[in-house]
Design an enzyme around this catalytic site. Structure first.
Site, mmCIF file in Angstrom:
data_model
loop_
_atom_site.group_PDB
_atom_site.id
_atom_site.type_symbol
_atom_site.label_atom_id
_atom_site.label_comp_id
_atom_site.label_asym_id
_atom_site.label_seq_id
_atom_site.Cartn_x
_atom_site.Cartn_y
_atom_site.Cartn_z
ATOM 1 N N GLU A 183 43.564 32.967 37.035
ATOM 2 C CA GLU A 183 43.111 31.543 37.221
ATOM 3 C C GLU A 183 43.743 30.661 35.988
ATOM 4 O O GLU A 183 42.995 29.850 35.426
ATOM 5 C CB GLU A 183 41.701 31.249 37.365
ATOM 6 C CG GLU A 183 41.015 32.109 38.631
ATOM 7 C CD GLU A 183 39.582 31.694 38.721
ATOM 8 O OE1 GLU A 183 39.060 31.826 39.823
ATOM 9 O OE2 GLU A 183 39.002 31.545 37.850
ATOM 10 N N TRP A 210 40.990 41.865 42.700
ATOM 11 C CA TRP A 210 39.751 41.087 42.798
ATOM 12 C C TRP A 210 39.809 40.201 44.184
ATOM 13 O O TRP A 210 39.015 39.856 44.873
ATOM 14 C CB TRP A 210 39.268 40.294 41.889
ATOM 15 C CG TRP A 210 40.252 39.110 41.214
ATOM 16 C CD1 TRP A 210 41.128 39.032 40.814
ATOM 17 C CD2 TRP A 210 39.727 37.998 41.482
ATOM 18 N NE1 TRP A 210 41.746 37.903 40.532
ATOM 19 C CE2 TRP A 210 40.754 37.100 40.983
ATOM 20 C CE3 TRP A 210 38.867 37.174 42.293
ATOM 21 C CZ2 TRP A 210 40.619 35.516 41.179
ATOM 22 C CZ3 TRP A 210 38.809 35.847 42.324
ATOM 23 C CH2 TRP A 210 39.828 35.042 41.686
ATOM 24 N N ASP A 251 27.558 38.784 41.954
ATOM 25 C CA ASP A 251 27.153 37.195 42.114
ATOM 26 C C ASP A 251 27.134 36.646 43.305
ATOM 27 O O ASP A 251 26.324 35.575 43.377
ATOM 28 C CB ASP A 251 28.024 36.690 40.892
ATOM 29 C CG ASP A 251 29.494 36.542 41.300
ATOM 30 O OD1 ASP A 251 29.794 37.698 41.226
ATOM 31 O OD2 ASP A 251 30.039 35.713 41.412
ATOM 32 N N TRP A 306 29.447 37.752 37.850
ATOM 33 C CA TRP A 306 29.749 36.679 37.106
ATOM 34 C C TRP A 306 28.406 35.830 36.997
ATOM 35 O O TRP A 306 27.740 35.808 38.110
ATOM 36 C CB TRP A 306 30.813 36.025 37.720
ATOM 37 C CG TRP A 306 32.193 36.927 37.995
ATOM 38 C CD1 TRP A 306 32.442 37.551 39.176
ATOM 39 C CD2 TRP A 306 33.140 36.915 37.117
ATOM 40 N NE1 TRP A 306 33.782 37.938 38.592
ATOM 41 C CE2 TRP A 306 34.051 37.987 37.312
ATOM 42 C CE3 TRP A 306 33.316 36.434 35.682
ATOM 43 C CZ2 TRP A 306 35.401 38.225 36.665
ATOM 44 C CZ3 TRP A 306 34.463 36.780 34.807
ATOM 45 C CH2 TRP A 306 35.249 37.759 35.309
ATOM 46 N N THR A 307 28.150 35.429 35.796
ATOM 47 C CA THR A 307 26.974 34.773 35.571
ATOM 48 C C THR A 307 26.838 33.000 35.496
ATOM 49 O O THR A 307 25.740 32.787 34.799
ATOM 50 C CB THR A 307 26.435 35.286 34.337
ATOM 51 O OG1 THR A 307 27.110 34.835 33.349
ATOM 52 C CG2 THR A 307 26.318 36.940 34.208
#
Length: 766
Positions: A350, A416, A445, A482-483
């Protein structure tokens, strides 16, 4: 999950042949991941304070395993049990590095392995055979009459399917302290994961001390509340698991800041702890994108001399300045010295590459190096960093964007992007090792629902059009956490468990081969998770429809999904608590009402709250059709829409007639919309239930009115509703949008006296 009466009375051996391995397991055993071969035996081994652990030969590498076994004995108080022993043996004849043999007999347990890792996985199986008693506090365990733990006799011969069995944790978006990382490592070892991928830096925070640049943690590890935090705070009003822990706040220069970081000394201790559990910690310092925590402090690292947000992502490091590489090499020099892992993860996903366009330094570099695009500039950065990693004795891992613009054959790719299904084959063709972590199966997540566990279990890492030769480049699998919206330890556990168990089986054995048998083993694990005090997601309550209707009188039935669960409900709009009414039988519905119900485990942990809205209806009159034809009219719009209401008829590209809820288009656009239109035939008068599952948005209309609104851009989500229909044909319309990344669209129905089934050609007309 219920066993038959006969199965409850006798041990039944189940033999499953898969991938050349033999597995034998009885109802007395529940090990996850499933061993390759398990042969039950009679009797049990009584583990007590009289149990002695010995090692055959001078095998110093087994010291951590011996320590792990002795820790079990130390939990038990003095007893009069007969002395017995646990023997650890080194056997280099075991070909698989992490393979082991575990033989449990009434007087002796023998663990044979060719490495300390193999010994640890034998201990993991041994611990699971011990069950919940192992996790009782020592003072409680010592008060029991027996002061011992019975271990069923068995012989297990086992080895992993994949060498890479990973769990990834993002500690940048929300921080998790060292004490909790120790817990994570313990739980990973229990289910035989061996790679702990720590995402240590991102836009939201820099979490690892770099002595060359102390400001990265002095300032870059702390932030004021952002939009993701605000979302968590809002959700915490109804779910306390979203509350942001107070321990991660401190006042800096008069401002209340959120954050935290690990010193290098603290990380060394964590690395040692993990290695002593058979687990390798892989650090990720994400470059050249996701670097706002650094570029806000050092804006000279970017192409335009500023940090902050760019077009789609944050301003990246500039790959055209030598000062960038000086910074990166200084950082990774310390990382390489700190982490003994042979891998370092560069990230490289990204990246806002548009920030490198029309930059004099970049134009000059591209001309000098013969680079034709900013994608190749990205590859230039990755290749230079890989060369530096190699000089430090490390291997580079990057997310699958490292393929864009070309990649060296020695880099390892982490796949991914589910919407780029050709990436694994493309990497393997070039000789790149691949770690499979597609978002569709591996992003923990993403919100769980009733089908999430089976979805993960169905993951086949080889199902990407790979040849036999190309499959050799698949190192293994990994679950990613992922948080952004996971601020607390309890919320993290809720998102990870029990999905982590399914991923463990995919990684070690072979997921997707026997779902019902695996589901039974998971059922037996819930009491262990309770004993570990893990806030796992309880199975869904089923048997009802969220939007329900009745004509004269209704009856609410709820299926209890697991033993030991107590269902409690309210009808006043409040959430169920431990003091709410117990749902002990079917509930008569005689007037419109909202029922909220939840399951509670004996330890007080509450499952999801389910809301059932009852509406009173009359039977909807059918349409008058003179000559109905089989199938639905189908319309295809190859454009991107955010909602179904935005579908524009001018974008129509294809019309057809289809006999099912399908998309009869040979080559779909990356983003598109569809419309299925016609009539649904109700074979009898009564109440019909519909369940609509989609990724992304969908809307179901019956009789000209919206029945299910599942609209918007979102992951796979199922909504359900009922409607009272008179016998006959009813106007039907199903709208769907796919925003990109792979679609899901499934519509099922249940007739008044039938079972849930797919909406198919037998009930569709136009």
């Amino acid at each position: 999950m219920k066993t038959s009466f006969i199965a409850a009375l006798k041990i039944t051996l189940v033999l499953t042949f898969c991938c050349g391995f033999v597995f034998a397991q009885s109802n007395s055993y529940s090990i996850i991941p499933q061993p390759v071969k398990l042969t039950p035996a009679k009797g049990s081994f009584v583990w007590s304070a009289a149990t002695k652990v010995t090692v055959v030969g001078e095998v110093t590498d087994f010291a951590p395993a011996v320590e792990e076994l002795n820790a079990i004995t130390k939990k038990l108080g003095p007893s009069k049990s007969t002395p017995n022993k646990v023997v650890l043996k080194l056997d280099l004849g075991i070909s698989a590095k992490e393979g082991y043999r575990l033989s449990i007999q009434p007087t002796t347990i023998v663990i044979t392995a060719s490495s300390v890792q193999g010994a640890f996985w034998a201990i993991s199986s041994l611990k699971q055979l011990m069950g919940t008693k192992l996790f009782q506090r020592p003072q409680v365990l010592r008060k029991t009459v027996t002061k011992s733990i019975n271990v069923p006799c068995v012989v297990i011969e086992d080895q992993p399917r994949f060498a890479w069995r990973g769990i990834h944790l993002d500690v940048s978006r929300h921080f998790f302290d060292l004490a909790y990382l120790h817990k994570m490592i313990d739980r990973m070892a229990y289910y035989k994961f061996n790679k702990f991928h720590l995402h240590l830096t991102d836009d939201q925070g820099w979490r690892i001390e770099i002595k060359k640049y102390p400001e990265l943690t002095a300032k870059g590890a702390w932030r004021e509340m952002n939009g993701q935090d605000s979302s968590c705070i809002a959700q915490a009003k109804t779910n306390p698991d979203f509350a942001i822990p107070e321990k991660h706040f401190k006042v800096i220069d008069g401002k209340r800041m959120y954050g935290g970081f690990y010193t290098q000394q603290e990380m060394k201790e964590l690395i040692r702890y993990a290695l002593n559990k058979g687990i390798e910690i892989i650090p990720e310092i994400d470059m050249p994108g996701h670097m706002m925590a650094a570029t806000n402090l050092m804006p000279w690292l970017t192409s335009h001399g500023k940090g902050g947000q760019a077009k789609d992502f944050s301003e990246p490091l500039c790959p055209c300045k030598e000062t960038t590489f000086e910074f990166a090499e200084n950082v990774f020099t310390e990382i390489a010295e700190l982490f003994p892992s042979k891998y370092i993860h560069l990230g490289a996903d990204e990246v806002e590459k548009s920030s490198w366009k029309n930059v004099p330094e970049c134009e000059a570099l591209m001309k000098k190096e013969g680079l034709k695009s900013v994608d190749e500039l990205q590859s230039y950065f990755v290749r230079r960093m890989e060369k530096f990693f190699t000089s430090k004795g490390k291997k580079l891992i990057g997310w699958d964007e490292i393929l864009d613009g070309g990649v060296s054959p020695t880099a390892t790719m982490m796949f991914w992007r589910s919407w780029v299904p050709t990436a694994p084959k493309h990497a393997a063709e070039k000789g790149n090792d691949v770690i499979m972590t597609p978002g569709e199966f591996s992003y923990f997540d993403a919100q769980q629902d009733g089908s999430s566990l089976q979805k993960v279990y169905s993951f086949d890492p080889y199902n990407y059009n790979l040849t036999t030769e190309e499959k050799k480049y698949i190192l293994g699998v990994q679950a990613n956490i992922w948080t952004e919206y996971i601020p607390s330890e309890r919320r993290l556990e809720y998102m990870v468990f029990p999905r982590m168990l399914a991923m463990a089986e995919v990684a070690w054995y072979k997921g997707g081969v026997n779902w019902s048998e695996f589901d039974q083993r998971v059922e037996k694990q819930y009491s262990v998770l309770d004993a570990m005090n893990i806030n796992y997601r309880l199975p869904d309550l089923t048997g009802f429809t969220a939007q329900s209707v009745f004509v004269d009188k209704g009856l609410l039935h709820i299926d209890k999904p697991q033993a030991g669960l107590t269902m409690r409900y309210t009808t006043d709009g409040t959430f169920p608590t431990l003091s709410s009414k117990i749902f002990s039988g079917d509930l008569a519905i005689t007037k419109p009402v909202q029922v909220k119900v939840a399951g509670f485990r004996p330890n007080g942990n509450r499952g999801d709250i389910f809301t059932i809205n009852y509406e009173q209806q009359g039977y909807l009159k059918p349409a008058a059709l003179t000559s109905p034809q089989k199938g639905l009219q189908f319309f295809y719009y190859p454009q991107f829409y955010k909602t179904v209401n935005a579908i524009d008829q001018k974008d129509l590209a294809k019309e057809a007639v289809t006999n099912a809820i399908e998309i009869p288009v040979a080559k779909l656009a990356g983003s598109f919309a569809t419309r299925h239109q016609g009539y649904f035939y109700a074979a009898e008068t009564g109440i019909y239930s519909f369940a609509l599952r989609s990724d992304d948005g969908s809307v179901l209309k019956l009789g000209g009115k919206v029945l299910i609104d599942n609209d918007g851009l979102h992951a796979a989500k199922e909504l359900s509703a009922q409607i009272a229909l008179a016998k006959g044909y009813h106007p039907f319309e199903l709208l769907f949008i796919e925003g990109g990344g792979g679609y899901t669209l499934k519509l099922q129905y249940k007739s008044p006296n039938g079972k849930l089934q797919d909406v198919d050609g037998s009930v569709l007309f136009h």
